[in-house]
Design a protein around this motif. Structure first.
Motif, short mmCIF file in Angstrom:
data_model
loop_
_atom_site.label_atom_id
_atom_site.label_comp_id
_atom_site.label_asym_id
_atom_site.label_seq_id
_atom_site.Cartn_x
_atom_site.Cartn_y
_atom_site.Cartn_z
N ARG A 47 65.88 107.14 114.25
CA ARG A 47 66.48 106.83 112.95
C ARG A 47 67.45 105.66 113.01
NH1 ARG A 47 68.86 112.18 110.74
NH2 ARG A 47 69.15 110.89 108.91
N ALA A 83 74.89 112.31 114.72
CA ALA A 83 74.58 113.55 114.02
C ALA A 83 73.91 114.53 114.98
CB ALA A 83 73.65 113.27 112.84
N GLU A 85 72.70 118.94 115.18
CA GLU A 85 72.57 120.20 114.47
C GLU A 85 73.67 121.15 114.93
OE1 GLU A 85 70.57 120.83 111.96
OE2 GLU A 85 69.79 118.78 112.14
N GLY A 113 81.40 121.06 108.03
CA GLY A 113 80.97 120.39 109.27
C GLY A 113 82.00 120.53 110.36
N SER A 115 83.25 118.43 114.13
CA SER A 115 83.12 117.25 114.99
C SER A 115 83.86 117.47 116.29
CB SER A 115 83.71 116.01 114.31
OG SER A 115 82.98 115.64 113.18
N THR A 130 78.32 117.83 113.06
CA THR A 130 77.31 118.72 112.48
C THR A 130 77.25 118.48 110.96
OG1 THR A 130 78.84 120.54 112.06
CG2 THR A 130 77.80 120.47 114.25
N PRO A 131 76.18 118.94 110.31
CA PRO A 131 76.09 118.79 108.85
C PRO A 131 77.30 119.40 108.15
CG PRO A 131 73.96 119.45 109.73
CD PRO A 131 74.97 119.54 110.87
N TRP A 134 79.99 114.74 105.62
CA TRP A 134 80.01 113.89 104.44
C TRP A 134 79.09 114.49 103.37
CZ3 TRP A 134 83.75 110.59 104.33
CH2 TRP A 134 84.22 110.02 105.50
N GLN A 135 79.21 114.00 102.17
CA GLN A 135 78.39 114.49 101.07
C GLN A 135 76.90 114.41 101.39
OE1 GLN A 135 79.32 112.77 97.28
NE2 GLN A 135 77.53 113.61 96.31
N GLY A 136 76.47 113.30 101.99
CA GLY A 136 75.06 113.12 102.33
C GLY A 136 74.65 113.72 103.65
N TYR A 137 75.60 114.30 104.37
CA TYR A 137 75.28 114.90 105.67
C TYR A 137 76.12 116.13 105.87
CZ TYR A 137 74.72 115.72 110.63
OH TYR A 137 74.46 116.30 111.83
#
Length: 137
Positions: A47, A83, A85, A113, A115, A130-131, A134-137
């Motif tokens: 990615r 990123a 899981e 999340g 870190s 981890t998810p 942020w809003q998108g992650y």
């Protein structure tokens, strides 16, 4: 405005390319896409690409068959977040401990999340997140 789809490359500038390469290949487990005396390129989960350049080694334009790469460089400790899981967090903590990498900090985020932060051999701050960061992650 035209849309962006992703950040394609992240660059870190290092003092010892061999030492940094060993860290990113052994500790971080990143597969090499390209290696030469000037740089290393690593695949990040298909990615993105992490590039390592020798600090000060990219101050001149680089001519390629397809065009010129303008000069660039950086100094000081930079930051990159990877990123992961949530289920991989404890495995990463054990893996870092096994490689004598000290986790400098651990943070829980309001969105759920988590870190962890640690340094590479050049002092760059690396984050595994981890998810829920942020809003998108």
């Amino acid at each position: 405005m035209p849309a962006l789809s992703a950040i394609l490359e992240t660059v870190l500038y290092v003092d010892d390319l061999g030492r940094a390469a060993a860290f990113y290949e052994t500790v971080m487990g990143l597969p090499v896409l390209h290696a030469d005396d000037r740089m290393r390129a690593y695949d990040v989960a298909r990615r993105g690409t992490l590039l390592l350049f020798v600090r000060g080694g990219t101050l001149e334009p680089v001519e390629t068959p397809g065009g010129t790469i303008p000069p660039h460089d950086g100094s000081g400790p930079l930051h990159v977040a990877f990123a992961i899981e949530r289920t991989e967090l404890s495995k990463w903590k054990a893996h870092l401990t096994d490689h004598a990498v000290v986790v400098e900090s651990s943070t829980d985020w309001p969105r759920g999340g988590h870190s962890i932060y640690f340094r590479d051999p050049d002092g760059h701050l690396l984050e595994l997140a981890t998810p829920g960061l942020w809003q998108g992650y």
